[in-house]
Design a protein around this motif. Structure first.
Motif, mmCIF file in Angstrom:
data_model
loop_
_atom_site.group_PDB
_atom_site.id
_atom_site.type_symbol
_atom_site.label_atom_id
_atom_site.label_comp_id
_atom_site.label_asym_id
_atom_site.label_seq_id
_atom_site.Cartn_x
_atom_site.Cartn_y
_atom_site.Cartn_z
ATOM 1 N N VAL A 265 0.844 -1.193 0.000
ATOM 2 C CA VAL A 265 0.000 0.000 0.000
ATOM 3 C C VAL A 265 0.883 1.247 0.000
ATOM 4 O O VAL A 265 1.771 1.380 0.846
ATOM 5 N N THR A 266 0.632 2.142 -0.947
ATOM 6 C CA THR A 266 1.362 3.411 -1.021
ATOM 7 C C THR A 266 0.355 4.542 -1.225
ATOM 8 O O THR A 266 -0.795 4.306 -1.616
ATOM 9 N N HIS A 267 0.796 5.764 -0.960
ATOM 10 C CA HIS A 267 -0.067 6.916 -1.214
ATOM 11 C C HIS A 267 0.146 7.388 -2.644
ATOM 12 O O HIS A 267 1.273 7.396 -3.149
ATOM 13 N N VAL A 268 -0.921 7.801 -3.288
ATOM 14 C CA VAL A 268 -0.868 8.156 -4.700
ATOM 15 C C VAL A 268 0.135 9.282 -4.973
ATOM 16 O O VAL A 268 0.792 9.300 -6.022
ATOM 17 N N VAL A 276 10.359 5.020 -3.562
ATOM 18 C CA VAL A 276 9.212 4.136 -3.353
ATOM 19 C C VAL A 276 9.163 3.064 -4.433
ATOM 20 O O VAL A 276 8.962 1.875 -4.145
ATOM 21 N N GLN A 277 9.381 3.460 -5.676
ATOM 22 C CA GLN A 277 9.386 2.484 -6.764
ATOM 23 C C GLN A 277 10.520 1.472 -6.608
ATOM 24 O O GLN A 277 10.355 0.279 -6.879
ATOM 25 N N ALA A 278 11.691 1.948 -6.162
ATOM 26 C CA ALA A 278 12.825 1.047 -5.968
ATOM 27 C C ALA A 278 12.530 0.013 -4.888
ATOM 28 O O ALA A 278 12.825 -1.179 -5.046
ATOM 29 N N MET A 279 11.927 0.447 -3.780
ATOM 30 C CA MET A 279 11.593 -0.498 -2.715
ATOM 31 C C MET A 279 10.468 -1.438 -3.135
ATOM 32 O O MET A 279 10.498 -2.642 -2.814
ATOM 33 N N LEU A 280 9.491 -0.945 -3.882
ATOM 34 C CA LEU A 280 8.412 -1.810 -4.363
ATOM 35 C C LEU A 280 8.958 -2.916 -5.257
ATOM 36 O O LEU A 280 8.526 -4.073 -5.169
ATOM 37 N N ARG A 281 9.919 -2.567 -6.126
ATOM 38 C CA ARG A 281 10.525 -3.589 -6.979
ATOM 39 C C ARG A 281 11.195 -4.669 -6.136
ATOM 40 O O ARG A 281 11.070 -5.868 -6.416
ATOM 41 N N CYS A 282 11.898 -4.240 -5.091
ATOM 42 C CA CYS A 282 12.588 -5.205 -4.226
ATOM 43 C C CYS A 282 11.598 -6.082 -3.464
ATOM 44 O O CYS A 282 11.808 -7.282 -3.313
ATOM 45 N N LEU A 283 10.519 -5.481 -2.982
ATOM 46 C CA LEU A 283 9.511 -6.248 -2.242
ATOM 47 C C LEU A 283 8.822 -7.278 -3.130
ATOM 48 O O LEU A 283 8.635 -8.433 -2.734
ATOM 49 N N LYS A 284 8.465 -6.862 -4.327
ATOM 50 C CA LYS A 284 7.785 -7.789 -5.233
ATOM 51 C C LYS A 284 8.719 -8.918 -5.669
ATOM 52 O O LYS A 284 8.305 -10.079 -5.763
ATOM 53 N N ALA A 285 9.986 -8.579 -5.930
ATOM 54 C CA ALA A 285 10.937 -9.592 -6.326
ATOM 55 C C ALA A 285 11.221 -10.564 -5.198
ATOM 56 O O ALA A 285 11.318 -11.781 -5.411
#
Length: 295
Positions: A265-268, A276-285
């Motif tokens: 969950v992130t704020h728009v 935020v995008q860098a951490m999301l990539r790491c979390l999904k991977a």
């Protein structure tokens, strides 16, 4: 309102706590810092800070101002990086919040993110409630259960997170394991001291675990997990923790693991920022069992 400089100054005073530290960080004179605060308070028509012997404390209005200023500062910093072709490293701080049983899901992603961005501090808060992302309480929340509903939140499915009843090898050697649900008498359980409805197997616990069977309970989910690993009893552990740390075995072999949906969950407003995008990539991977490369 066009007091962006004053707003930034107030943000740094709130962040650092004193005028002296803010003056040093921003390269301003102390008198300039005080003037910026006075101008901003006059513009807003309310006190932002309470002055005391040790520094500055935020008023309720000041807390609202800080949230706006923090978000603005991050967006401007991110824009500057993009305008200059992107920085080689992401700096500053990124805040995440997660439920304690799923902390194991986070560690691989945090390690990968830090390898790519060693100058960025990762601040992790463990809590039961969804952080107010619109107030800057976190950049990313990792939640479990029902899909969070908020018009300003960007929500992505992280996958299903397995949860089960596990026992440590030492407990199994000492007490054995129940063959099935009719064989629970005489066994000890360690359970979190929060409403069991919050867990997908909560109804099962209510139906099968009597109060005298509970050896330990706590509001601290991490403590309960550690008690299971210490062999204190059978307890609720995520499949992630059970697999990554070892030494545990399913307490009921005849039952499949319960599972719960995980959400990012992130704020728009901050969703598209680089960190935020860098951490999301790491979390999904990490959730997919892969290694991610920097974008």
């Amino acid at each position: 309102m066009d007091k962006w400089t004053e707003l930034r100054t107030a943000y740094w005073v709130a962040k650092l706590g004193t005028v002296s530290a803010t003056a040093e960080a921003l390269g301003f004179h102390r008198a300039t810092i005080n003037r910026h605060i006075d101008v901003l308070e006059a513009e807003i028509g309310s006190k932002i800070f309470i002055r005391h012997a040790r520094g500055y404390a935020l008023t309720e209005t000041g807390q609202d101002v800080l949230r706006v200023a923090q978000k603005t500062d991050e967006l401007i910093e991110d824009l500057a990086g993009r305008v200059h072709g992107g920085k080689s490293e992401i700096e500053g701080e990124i805040k995440l919040t997660i439920l304690a049983p799923f902390a194991g899901l986070l560690m691989g992603a945090v390690m990968q993110f830090r390898l790519e961005n060693p100058r960025c501090l990762v601040n992790v808060d463990v809590g039961e409630d969804l952080a107010k992302l619109e107030y800057g309480e976190a950049h990313i929340a990792v939640r479990a259960g029902a899909k969070p509903e908020h018009p300003d939140y960007v929500v992505a499915h992280l996958g299903d997170i397995g949860i089960g009843l596990y026992a440590h090898d030492s407990y199994a050697a000492r007490c054995g394991l129940p063959a099935d649900e009719s064989d629970l008498a005489g066994h000890s359980f360690v359970l979190p001291h929060i409403p069991t409805e919050r867990f997908p197997l909560g109804r099962w616990i209510k139906e099968h675990i009597r109060p005298e069977m509970i050896a330990l309970s706590s509001r601290d989910v991490w403590l309960v997990t550690e008690a299971v690993f210490a062999g204190a009893g059978i307890g609720i552990v995520s499949d992630i923790d059970a697999g990554s740390r070892g030494g545990l075995q399913p307490a009921l072999l005849s039952r499949p693991s319960w599972s719960v949906s995980g959400w990012l969950v992130t704020h728009v407003d901050l969703h598209r920022t680089e960190k935020v995008q860098a951490m999301l990539r790491c979390l999904k991977a990490s959730a997919a069992g892969k290694t991610v490369s920097p974008a």
